[in-house]
Design an enzyme around this catalytic site. Structure first.
Site, short mmCIF file in Angstrom:
data_model
loop_
_atom_site.label_atom_id
_atom_site.label_comp_id
_atom_site.label_asym_id
_atom_site.label_seq_id
_atom_site.Cartn_x
_atom_site.Cartn_y
_atom_site.Cartn_z
CB SER A 1 21.56 18.02 -12.82
OG SER A 1 22.60 18.84 -12.87
CG ASP B 1 24.24 25.05 -12.13
OD1 ASP B 1 24.48 26.33 -12.75
OD2 ASP B 1 24.75 24.07 -12.54
C1 GLA Z 1 28.09 24.57 -13.54
C2 GLA Z 1 28.35 24.36 -12.08
C3 GLA Z 1 28.09 25.77 -11.55
C4 GLA Z 1 29.16 26.96 -12.31
C5 GLA Z 1 29.35 26.98 -13.50
C6 GLA Z 1 30.54 27.80 -14.06
O1 GLA Z 1 27.14 24.91 -14.13
O2 GLA Z 1 27.17 23.77 -11.61
O3 GLA Z 1 28.21 25.92 -10.03
O4 GLA Z 1 30.54 26.62 -11.44
O5 GLA Z 1 29.56 25.43 -13.99
O6 GLA Z 1 30.31 28.82 -13.76
#
Ligand code: GLA
Length: 393
Positions: free
Chosen positions: A132, A176
């Protein structure tokens, strides 16, 4: 797997056939692995991550009206909305990541026209590899080019995060998006989520990552994610009231302070809180070991991170635990842990490149022995950040 240039060519071909015109802009954004630093980003802590050699391609052209057409290039499904769209779509909800990014642009800029767009990704969905974020970031880079606006990369990350919060309902941190925007080939991205400083640390030739995708994604994942975040915020408020120094996030609480004061917290909230608190200390120690090329120590921190996920944060699954337990016993494996939000997805394994093939086979076999089917295992290479692509003349 189709080579990246072929994927881009195929997307261009499909775009021309569908819209009967040439695209004006194109962009690419990679997915990511979370190497160590679980649920620490929104607690203003530290994370080591890497952009990977899988991502999302996004092509678009300007329209003469304010309409927006978006096609998912794998299934050739089309979603229609307009530049005035300021709430999540209720049909074709897969398009919300892009509609949310466009809304972020329209909050900042006057958008003179809509777009015809199409995207394609080779990131497996639900694998915890941030498909995403790659879609949001590739769309954001394409929109910057399409609308002729220059936006700082950190601002793009925030626009994409806002799309997740307001259009997809996931109260994620910035991990991410930042990894997709700041990765660099052969490096891990070390981010301090308070100062928002990002460093690229060379991984060295002696380390490689295997991604083991269980294909299991548990229901209510987004709700679980948000509830973990709420528990962290409850714990933060409590520590702010009992500690003598300022606490604006769990980043400000040490493991020893947690031990000293946890009695005043609901036991489950206390258990959740110690995960990011201890994880911050692990990330910093892991980075120190990487800087002196001590991959064995780095791998041990990865294993310890997974144990904390499993027992404290309870964001692991039997499938992920099975893989990490198997990894422990496989000669040549240095470390393994779940990667990303949890509740399904992938395990990331640190190995020496010379051991990658035998470790991959052993991981598949262990998984098959437990669950009847092998999991997908492949090498993922730390790769460059998102970029706009040249269009063929
Ligand atoms: C997902 C979320 C991130 C982070 C990770 C866990 O990927 O999008 O922002 O919190 O989980 O570390």
């Amino acid at each position: 797997m189709m080579p990246a240039p072929d994927i881009y060519q195929e997307l261009l071909r499909k775009f021309r056939t569908w819209y009967r015109r040439e695209p004006d802009v194109a962009a690419y954004a990679p997915g990511r692995i979370e190497v160590i630093g679980n649920h620490t980003d929104y607690n203003e802590g530290f994370v080591c991550s890497a952009a990977i050699d899988r991502g999302t391609w996004f092509v678009a052209s300007r329209r003469s009206d304010k309409e927006c057409r978006l096609v998912a290039g794998d299934l050739m499904l089309q979603a229609d909305f307009c530049t005035c769209c300021n709430a999540p779509l209720t049909v074709n909800t897969w398009a919300n990541y892009v509609a949310g990014v466009l809304d972020g642009f329209s909050q900042r800029y006057e958008l003179p026209c809509g777009f015809d767009g199409m995207f394609f990704s080779n990131i497996p969905l639900g694998a915890g590899l941030s498909s995403s974020a790659a879609l949001e970031v590739s769309a954001a880079l394409a929109f910057s080019a399409l609308y002729g606006v220059s936006i700082d990369r950190m601002e793009i990350a925030r626009i994409a995060q806002r799309a997740e919060h307001n259009f997809a309902g996931v109260k994620c941190g910035l991990l991410d998006q930042i990894t997709s925007l700041y990765g660099a080939k052969g490096t891990v991205v070390e981010t301090d989520f308070r100062s928002m400083t990002v460093k690229n640390i060379p991984l060295g030739k002696d380390a490689a990552f295997l991604m083991c995708n269980t294909h299991v994604k548990h229901a209510l994942v987004d709700g679980e994610y948000n509830s973990r975040r709420e528990a962290c915020e409850t714990a933060r408020d409590y520590f702010a009231s009992v500690l003598p120094h300022p606490v604006t996030a769990l980043r400000d609480v040490s493991v020893s302070e947690w031990h000293q004061h946890k009695g005043g917290l609901d036991p489950i909230v206390a258990q959740r809180a110690v995960h990011p608190i201890s994880e911050n200390e692990r990330v910093l120690a892991a980075v120190d070991s990487l800087k002196v090329s001590d991959l064995k120590a780095f791998g041990e921190f990865m294993f310890a991170s997974h144990e904390s996920s499993r027992h404290n944060f309870e964001n692991s699954t039997p499938e992920l635990d099975c893989l990490v337990d198997a990894a422990h016993k496989i000669p040549g494996v240095l470390g393994a842990r779940l990667s990303g939000g949890g509740f399904g997805g992938s395990v990331i394994v640190l190995v020496h490149p010379r051991d990658a093939e035998t470790a991959a086979t052993a991981m598949k076999n262990s998984y098959k022995a437990a669950f009847g089917e092998p999991c997908d295992v492949c090498l993922v290479h730390p790769s460059d950040a998102a970029y706009t692509l040249p269009l063929p003349r």
